[in-house]
Scaffold this motif. Structure first.
Motif, PDB file in Angstrom:
ATOM      1  N   HIS A 157     -52.299   9.158  -6.528  1.00  9.77           N
ATOM      2  CA  HIS A 157     -53.226   9.914  -7.361  1.00  9.77           C
ATOM      3  C   HIS A 157     -54.645   9.428  -7.136  1.00  9.77           C
ATOM      4  O   HIS A 157     -54.870   8.396  -6.525  1.00  9.77           O
ATOM      5  CB  HIS A 157     -52.858   9.858  -8.846  1.00  9.77           C
ATOM      6  CG  HIS A 157     -52.582   8.493  -9.368  1.00  9.77           C
ATOM      7  ND1 HIS A 157     -51.314   8.018  -9.506  1.00  9.77           N
ATOM      8  CD2 HIS A 157     -53.398   7.513  -9.787  1.00  9.77           C
ATOM      9  CE1 HIS A 157     -51.364   6.793 -10.003  1.00  9.77           C
ATOM     10  NE2 HIS A 157     -52.611   6.467 -10.176  1.00  9.77           N
ATOM     11  N   TRP A 211     -49.040  10.447 -16.944  1.00  8.18           N
ATOM     12  CA  TRP A 211     -50.165  11.062 -16.240  1.00  8.18           C
ATOM     13  C   TRP A 211     -50.761  12.200 -17.062  1.00  8.18           C
ATOM     14  O   TRP A 211     -51.970  12.356 -17.120  1.00  8.18           O
ATOM     15  CB  TRP A 211     -49.738  11.578 -14.872  1.00  8.18           C
ATOM     16  CG  TRP A 211     -49.456  10.493 -13.874  1.00  8.18           C
ATOM     17  CD1 TRP A 211     -49.903   9.205 -13.904  1.00  8.18           C
ATOM     18  CD2 TRP A 211     -48.663  10.609 -12.695  1.00  8.18           C
ATOM     19  NE1 TRP A 211     -49.435   8.517 -12.816  1.00  8.18           N
ATOM     20  CE2 TRP A 211     -48.665   9.355 -12.060  1.00  8.18           C
ATOM     21  CE3 TRP A 211     -47.935  11.645 -12.116  1.00  8.18           C
ATOM     22  CZ2 TRP A 211     -47.987   9.119 -10.869  1.00  8.18           C
ATOM     23  CZ3 TRP A 211     -47.261  11.406 -10.932  1.00  8.18           C
ATOM     24  CH2 TRP A 211     -47.292  10.159 -10.317  1.00  8.18           C
ATOM     25  N   ASP A 213     -57.437  13.588 -16.958  1.00  9.75           N
ATOM     26  CA  ASP A 213     -58.139  13.540 -15.675  1.00  9.75           C
ATOM     27  C   ASP A 213     -59.201  12.457 -15.601  1.00  9.75           C
ATOM     28  O   ASP A 213     -59.637  12.095 -14.509  1.00  9.75           O
ATOM     29  CB  ASP A 213     -58.786  14.895 -15.378  1.00  9.75           C
ATOM     30  CG  ASP A 213     -57.766  15.960 -15.018  1.00  9.75           C
ATOM     31  OD1 ASP A 213     -56.598  15.606 -14.736  1.00  9.75           O
ATOM     32  OD2 ASP A 213     -58.135  17.146 -15.010  1.00  9.75           O
ATOM     33  N   SER A 230     -55.977  11.936 -11.594  1.00 10.12           N
ATOM     34  CA  SER A 230     -55.941  13.344 -11.211  1.00 10.12           C
ATOM     35  C   SER A 230     -55.242  13.467  -9.859  1.00 10.12           C
ATOM     36  O   SER A 230     -55.112  12.488  -9.124  1.00 10.12           O
ATOM     37  CB  SER A 230     -57.349  13.938 -11.140  1.00 10.12           C
ATOM     38  OG  SER A 230     -58.088  13.318 -10.109  1.00 10.12           O
TER      39      SER A 230
END
Length: 103
Positions: free
Chosen positions: A8, A70, A75, A79
């Motif tokens: 990520h 997550w 974000d 993200s």
């Protein structure tokens, strides 16, 4: 052995590491045997990790729980997250002088 590979983007590595270090999923209690965290040398905002498990069921359960984390952190911390479970077929380590020689 099974490995949960994940990746990520993190806008702020230190903020991400604080969440990671808090261990909200209880990695050891969830069956994680070993972990590694990496990032590409040319992209300080990408994190790549591996979590090793003895069983496929443990890896699958943890992967689902990781997806929830997550979503919850948003974000501003994570993200572009993704993951995949792989089965280790061969694992070998080299430590001798011969392994450091260039062919």
């Amino acid at each position: 052995m099974y490995v949960l590979n994940y990746w990520h983007m993190v806008p702020d590595y230190d903020a991400w590491k604080t969440v990671f270090d808090s261990d909200p999923l209880g990695r050891e209690a969830s069956g994680v045997r070993r972990l590694s965290i990496e990032r590409p040398i040319d992209d300080e905002h990408q994190v790549i990790g591996e979590l090793e498990f003895d069983s496929l069921g443990e890896a699958e359960t943890f992967a689902g729980r990781l997806q929830e984390v997550w979503k919850n952190v948003g974000d501003s911390v994570v993200s572009g997250a993704g993951s995949r479970i792989t089965e280790v077929l061969v694992q070998q380590e080299f430590r001798g002088e011969a392994s450091r020689r260039v062919a």
